[in-house]
Scaffold this active site. Structure first.
Site, PDB file in Angstrom:
ATOM      1  N   TYR A 129      49.696  33.064  57.306  1.00  0.00           N
ATOM      2  CA  TYR A 129      48.723  32.233  56.585  1.00  0.00           C
ATOM      3  C   TYR A 129      48.336  30.982  57.389  1.00  0.00           C
ATOM      4  O   TYR A 129      47.154  30.735  57.641  1.00  0.00           O
ATOM      5  CB  TYR A 129      49.251  31.861  55.194  1.00  0.00           C
ATOM      6  CG  TYR A 129      48.156  31.856  54.153  1.00  0.00           C
ATOM      7  CD1 TYR A 129      47.221  30.825  54.125  1.00  0.00           C
ATOM      8  CD2 TYR A 129      48.024  32.875  53.235  1.00  0.00           C
ATOM      9  CE1 TYR A 129      46.203  30.815  53.212  1.00  0.00           C
ATOM     10  CE2 TYR A 129      47.009  32.881  52.313  1.00  0.00           C
ATOM     11  CZ  TYR A 129      46.093  31.844  52.304  1.00  0.00           C
ATOM     12  OH  TYR A 129      45.072  31.854  51.402  1.00  0.00           O
ATOM     13  N   GLU A 187      40.761  30.033  61.617  1.00  0.00           N
ATOM     14  CA  GLU A 187      39.494  29.807  60.897  1.00  0.00           C
ATOM     15  C   GLU A 187      38.995  28.391  61.115  1.00  0.00           C
ATOM     16  O   GLU A 187      37.801  28.146  61.324  1.00  0.00           O
ATOM     17  CB  GLU A 187      39.711  30.073  59.403  1.00  0.00           C
ATOM     18  CG  GLU A 187      39.937  31.538  59.088  1.00  0.00           C
ATOM     19  CD  GLU A 187      40.163  31.757  57.618  1.00  0.00           C
ATOM     20  OE1 GLU A 187      40.796  32.771  57.274  1.00  0.00           O
ATOM     21  OE2 GLU A 187      39.733  30.943  56.801  1.00  0.00           O
TER      22      GLU A 187
HETATM   23  C1  LIG Z   1      31.614  28.301  50.241  1.00  0.00           C
HETATM   24  C2  LIG Z   1      32.804  27.700  49.593  1.00  0.00           C
HETATM   25  C3  LIG Z   1      34.163  28.233  50.053  1.00  0.00           C
HETATM   26  C4  LIG Z   1      35.297  27.608  49.274  1.00  0.00           C
HETATM   27  C5  LIG Z   1      36.632  27.976  49.810  1.00  0.00           C
HETATM   28  C6  LIG Z   1      37.542  26.778  49.797  1.00  0.00           C
HETATM   29  C7  LIG Z   1      38.410  26.713  50.993  1.00  0.00           C
HETATM   30  C8  LIG Z   1      39.187  27.980  51.155  1.00  0.00           C
HETATM   31  C9  LIG Z   1      40.212  27.849  52.228  1.00  0.00           C
HETATM   32  C10 LIG Z   1      41.224  28.946  52.119  1.00  0.00           C
HETATM   33  C11 LIG Z   1      41.424  29.647  53.411  1.00  0.00           C
HETATM   34  C12 LIG Z   1      41.990  31.014  53.217  1.00  0.00           C
HETATM   35  C13 LIG Z   1      42.064  31.618  54.529  1.00  0.00           C
HETATM   36  C14 LIG Z   1      42.752  32.929  54.540  1.00  0.00           C
HETATM   37  C15 LIG Z   1      43.479  33.154  55.620  1.00  0.00           C
HETATM   38  C16 LIG Z   1      44.192  34.420  55.735  1.00  0.00           C
HETATM   39  O1  LIG Z   1      44.114  35.362  54.961  1.00  0.00           O
HETATM   40  S1  LIG Z   1      45.174  34.472  57.078  1.00  0.00           S
HETATM   41  C17 LIG Z   1      46.127  36.004  56.970  1.00  0.00           C
HETATM   42  C18 LIG Z   1      47.307  35.877  56.000  1.00  0.00           C
HETATM   43  N1  LIG Z   1      46.798  35.859  54.656  1.00  0.00           N
HETATM   44  C19 LIG Z   1      47.629  36.092  53.589  1.00  0.00           C
HETATM   45  O2  LIG Z   1      48.812  36.333  53.663  1.00  0.00           O
HETATM   46  C20 LIG Z   1      46.965  36.057  52.244  1.00  0.00           C
HETATM   47  C21 LIG Z   1      46.726  37.506  51.782  1.00  0.00           C
HETATM   48  N2  LIG Z   1      46.115  37.454  50.474  1.00  0.00           N
HETATM   49  C22 LIG Z   1      46.852  37.487  49.328  1.00  0.00           C
HETATM   50  O3  LIG Z   1      48.067  37.598  49.300  1.00  0.00           O
HETATM   51  C23 LIG Z   1      46.065  37.372  48.052  1.00  0.00           C
HETATM   52  O4  LIG Z   1      44.701  37.362  48.345  1.00  0.00           O
HETATM   53  C24 LIG Z   1      46.434  36.098  47.259  1.00  0.00           C
HETATM   54  C25 LIG Z   1      45.381  35.889  46.181  1.00  0.00           C
HETATM   55  C26 LIG Z   1      46.534  34.936  48.171  1.00  0.00           C
HETATM   56  C27 LIG Z   1      47.798  36.329  46.564  1.00  0.00           C
HETATM   57  O5  LIG Z   1      47.740  37.563  45.913  1.00  0.00           O
HETATM   58  P1  LIG Z   1      48.169  37.678  44.355  1.00  0.00           P
HETATM   59  O6  LIG Z   1      47.594  38.944  43.831  1.00  0.00           O
HETATM   60  O7  LIG Z   1      47.858  36.426  43.636  1.00  0.00           O
HETATM   61  O8  LIG Z   1      49.742  37.753  44.406  1.00  0.00           O
HETATM   62  P2  LIG Z   1      50.622  39.075  44.446  1.00  0.00           P
HETATM   63  O9  LIG Z   1      52.036  38.644  44.246  1.00  0.00           O
HETATM   64  O10 LIG Z   1      50.266  39.896  45.643  1.00  0.00           O
HETATM   65  O11 LIG Z   1      50.144  39.930  43.142  1.00  0.00           O
HETATM   66  C28 LIG Z   1      50.412  39.409  41.846  1.00  0.00           C
HETATM   67  C29 LIG Z   1      50.507  40.569  40.886  1.00  0.00           C
HETATM   68  O12 LIG Z   1      49.232  41.211  40.780  1.00  0.00           O
HETATM   69  C30 LIG Z   1      49.341  42.548  41.219  1.00  0.00           C
HETATM   70  N3  LIG Z   1      48.164  42.860  42.002  1.00  0.00           N
HETATM   71  C31 LIG Z   1      47.373  41.979  42.655  1.00  0.00           C
HETATM   72  N4  LIG Z   1      46.354  42.636  43.267  1.00  0.00           N
HETATM   73  C32 LIG Z   1      46.554  43.956  42.998  1.00  0.00           C
HETATM   74  C33 LIG Z   1      45.860  45.150  43.363  1.00  0.00           C
HETATM   75  N5  LIG Z   1      44.763  45.103  44.129  1.00  0.00           N
HETATM   76  N6  LIG Z   1      46.349  46.344  42.914  1.00  0.00           N
HETATM   77  C34 LIG Z   1      47.459  46.377  42.129  1.00  0.00           C
HETATM   78  N7  LIG Z   1      48.176  45.294  41.737  1.00  0.00           N
HETATM   79  C35 LIG Z   1      47.704  44.097  42.185  1.00  0.00           C
HETATM   80  C36 LIG Z   1      50.578  42.599  42.093  1.00  0.00           C
HETATM   81  O13 LIG Z   1      51.130  43.910  42.142  1.00  0.00           O
HETATM   82  C37 LIG Z   1      51.473  41.639  41.378  1.00  0.00           C
HETATM   83  O14 LIG Z   1      51.953  42.318  40.226  1.00  0.00           O
HETATM   84  P3  LIG Z   1      53.407  41.916  39.603  1.00  0.00           P
HETATM   85  O15 LIG Z   1      54.373  41.884  40.764  1.00  0.00           O
HETATM   86  O16 LIG Z   1      53.705  42.972  38.596  1.00  0.00           O
HETATM   87  O17 LIG Z   1      53.196  40.531  39.007  1.00  0.00           O
END
Ligand SMILES: CCCCCCCCCCCCC/C=C/C(=O)SCCNC(=O)CCNC(=O)[C@H](O)C(C)(C)COP(=O)(O)OP(=O)(O)OC[C@H]1O[C@@H](n2cnc3c(N)ncnc32)[C@H](O)[C@@H]1OP(=O)(O)O
Length: 358
Positions: free
Chosen positions: A283, A290
């Protein structure tokens, strides 16, 4: 003198499995009384077709009720222990009867049996949980099917990017840095447009996650892809595109298989651990790449005047690079929010420090 058949046995904490090596048995006479199993039957055993019988007094109390299963080759008897316990031997008498031997087809030692018990318990709980979810949500399987397919398509897309970039790096070395956009952009556009669904999924409650982190993630990435890279030809040949695309795809080829397994109630401990650990270096590195892209794009926006704003009635324009400075500050907040979110997710899934995975 009556003949004795071979009897093979195995146990679990709550049951005993006896396998009497007699074929073509019709009506075996089997009873359990005073904790003693009596068996008598006509069948084909070690001494040919004869009447075979034996008695066994069990090591600990058992239920008098048992289950018998006749097959062509043997008689299976399942006996329930009165107390859920692990026995050191089958019979009350210390010396093992000569006709009794371990049934290595079903033999487990105590720890394996406990593991099997835990696995069965987990499967039972998962089944109950799925059934209760189904009662609450009749569309559960439809949602899971959609999510599984979404994750599969994303996994294939990012795998294509990751593998192609890796192969090109090995073949062309550093030269591959400069045509990354030219070769990978179409697939990255496809995946990142699809990624907008990751804002919709939590919004409609189809995944248990917060909308804000997904919004930050998808908008943050797509701003870089569609605006910084997509609008500036000069940015498209810069080496930083390689690092951004490689870091993005590195996490996604882990994250999407993790989600696919989640859709089928499966949890591979190693994949879960990697999913909730690999973001820690990726991250910050991804966000740094970026930020470098944004900084490299500023002078180009100044020179080209793209997205600059004329301030009427005054004769001056505000360059888009002013917004990019604001965006860099927004990035710090965005990354802080997502970092905290992922850290909480990691603690929730992998447990607190004291239970940390090895
Ligand atoms: C023009 C305006 C712009 C405004 C922007 C503002 C500025 C923004 C700056 C931000 C910069 C971001 C830059 C990004 C950089 C990179 O990505 S670098 C590479 C490394 N990146 C990462 O590691 C991030 C990868 N992304 C994620 O992990 C997600 O997108 C997340 C949202 C950050 C976190 O994911 P999240 O879903 O919230 O958490 P999890 O624990 O993975 O999941 C929670 C529960 O939900 C279930 N789930 C989620 N998605 C799915 C799916 N597609 N299918 C099935 N289930 C899903 C997951 O299983 C979990 O379930 P439980 O465990 O039962 O709770």
């Amino acid at each position: 003198m009556s003949l004795t058949p071979y009897v093979y046995w195995a146990q679990r904490h709550h049951e005993l499995y006896l396998r009497v090596e007699l074929s073509d048995v019709q009506n075996p006479d089997i009873t359990i009384a005073d904790n003693v199993l009596h068996f008598k039957a006509q069948g084909h055993g070690a001494k040919g077709v004869n009447t075979y019988e034996f008695s066994l007094e069990f090591f600990e109390p058992v239920n008098n009720k048992f289950v018998q299963k006749l097959t062509q080759r043997q008689v299976g008897i399942t006996v329930r222990k009165c107390k859920k316990d692990w026995w050191s031997r089958l019979t009350k008498q210390e010396r093992k009867p000569v006709f009794v031997a371990p049934d290595f087809d079903r033999w487990l030692d105590e720890s394996d049996a406990e593991m099997e018990l835990r696995k069965k318990e987990e499967e039972r709980i998962t089944k109950i949980r799925t059934e209760s979810k189904l009662r609450e949500d009749p569309f559960l399987y439809l949602k899971r099917g959609y999510l599984f397919m979404y994750n599969l398509v994303q996994f294939l897309g990012f795998s294509w990017i990751f593998v192609n970039m890796t192969v090109r790096l090995f073949i062309f070395g550093q030269d591959s840095f400069y045509d990354t956009f030219n070769t990978m952009a179409d697939m990255m556009y496809f995946c990142q447009i699809l990624a907008f669904l990751e804002i919709v999924n939590p919004l409609i409650g189809w995944v248990r996650t917060a909308v804000k982190p997904a919004l930050i993630q998808v908008l943050g990435r797509n701003f870089i892809l569609f605006v910084i890279f997509g609008q500036l030809n000069e940015m498209q040949t810069k080496g930083v595109v390689f690092f951004v695309f490689y870091l993005w795809s590195s996490i996604e080829i882990i994250r999407y298989p993790f989600y696919m397994l989640a859709c089928i109630d499966t949890d591979w401990k190693l994949l879960t651990w990697i999913r909730y650990t690999i973001w820690i270096p990726l991250y910050p590195l991804g966000t740094l790449a970026e930020a470098v892209s944004v900084i490299q794009a500023m002078p180009i926006f100044n020179e080209t005047g793209i997205f600059s704003i004329r301030v009427f009635p005054f004769e001056f324009t505000i360059s888009f690079s002013v917004f990019l400075n604001v965006y860099l500050v927004l990035t710090l907040f965005g990354v802080a929010i997502n970092f905290r979110h992922m850290y909480k997710q990691r603690r929730r899934r992998l447990g607190s420090k004291k239970r940390k995975m090895l």
